[in-house]
Enzyme design. Structure first.
Site, PDB file in Angstrom:
ATOM      1  N   CYS A  75       0.847  -1.189   0.000  1.00  0.00           N
ATOM      2  CA  CYS A  75       0.000   0.000   0.000  1.00  0.00           C
ATOM      3  C   CYS A  75       0.881   1.237   0.000  1.00  0.00           C
ATOM      4  CB  CYS A  75      -0.887  -0.010   1.247  1.00  0.00           C
ATOM      5  SG  CYS A  75      -1.965   1.424   1.375  1.00  0.00           S
TER       6      CYS A  75
ATOM      7  N   HIS B 289      -9.203  -3.793  -1.526  1.00  0.00           N
ATOM      8  CA  HIS B 289      -8.184  -3.027  -0.798  1.00  0.00           C
ATOM      9  C   HIS B 289      -8.536  -1.536  -0.819  1.00  0.00           C
ATOM     10  CE1 HIS B 289      -3.820  -2.102   0.238  1.00  0.00           C
ATOM     11  NE2 HIS B 289      -4.267  -0.929  -0.199  1.00  0.00           N
ATOM     12  N   GLU B 290      -8.890  -1.020  -2.002  1.00  0.00           N
ATOM     13  CA  GLU B 290      -9.195   0.421  -2.108  1.00  0.00           C
ATOM     14  C   GLU B 290     -10.498   0.759  -1.376  1.00  0.00           C
ATOM     15  OE1 GLU B 290      -6.799   2.089  -2.982  1.00  0.00           O
ATOM     16  OE2 GLU B 290      -5.669   0.574  -4.067  1.00  0.00           O
TER      17      GLU B 290
ATOM     18  N   HIS C 141      -9.978   1.438   2.186  1.00  0.00           N
ATOM     19  CA  HIS C 141      -9.469   2.781   2.503  1.00  0.00           C
ATOM     20  C   HIS C 141     -10.619   3.756   2.780  1.00  0.00           C
ATOM     21  CE1 HIS C 141      -5.136   2.705   2.019  1.00  0.00           C
ATOM     22  NE2 HIS C 141      -5.218   2.079   0.863  1.00  0.00           N
TER      23      HIS C 141
HETATM   24 NI    NI Z   1      -3.651   1.069  -0.097  1.00  0.00          NI
END
Ligand code: NI
Length: 191
Positions: A96, A138-139, A142
């Site tokens: 990341c 994953h995004e 966030h």
């Molecule tokens: Ni990331």
């Protein structure tokens, strides 16, 4: 990592602001940041923008960090929602841009269905699998204040980034069976 905005749940983008000059400028800055940093995806809070906006796409610079990664098409997702997850899972070495120097051996669902909007405000509905599904999850994390180390099952599954260059020298079962055979950007079905 450690910055407050990365810990927060981000607010939805009001539909009427999509396509305004102010929105387009922020989106353009996010695209530039992704290209410069070599991300395979990026989320708005990573550049200090509090909004549920994320980008997917394998940039040329990202190909160096994830040599095994297949093509991930460029997409803008606004207010993305994952509404179903497969029970089947896979594992990958995640990194990341906001967690420098570390990689994590992370299990996630293999296939998801998602909806959201594109940069014109058009509704998108898609079923995603493979590495694209991995990057999407994953995004999307966030946007809810979650970084990949929080998804690790075990602290042994977080390692220094440069150790990945030496996978051939790892013990067979370190940190789990199969992990040493999975290059960054590849997916493994077995831990
Ligand atoms: Ni990331």
């Amino acid at each position: 990592m450690g910055s407050r905005i990365l810990l927060e749940t981000q607010p939805e983008v009001p539909t009427q602001t999509i396509g305004t000059e102010a929105f387009r400028q922020k989106l353009s800055a996010l695209k530039n940041a992704q290209a410069l940093a070599g991300g395979i995806g990026i989320a708005a809070p990573q550049v200090g923008w509090s909004a549920r906006v994320m980008l997917l796409g394998l940039t040329a610079a990202a190909k160096k960090r994830y040599p095994q990664a297949p093509a991930v098409p460029f997409e803008v997702w606004i207010n993305p929602v994952i509404h179903s997850f497969s029970t089947e899972t896979c594992w990958a070495w995640e990194g990341c841009l906001s967690v420098p120097g570390l990689r994590g051996w992370i299990e996630r669902p293999s296939t998801i269905t998602a909806r959201g909007m594109d940069e014109k405000g058009q509704v998108i509905k898609k079923t995603l699998d493979g590495f694209t599904a991995r990057v999407f999850q994953h995004e999307a994390d966030h946007l809810d204040g979650i970084l990949f180390p929080q998804r690790a099952h075990n602290t042994r599954h977080i390692i220094p980034d440069d150790i990945l260059a030496n996978q051939g020298e790892w013990a067979d079962e370190w940190p789990t069976p199969g992990a040493r055979n999975t290059a960054p950007g590849a997916l493994s079905v077995l831990p």
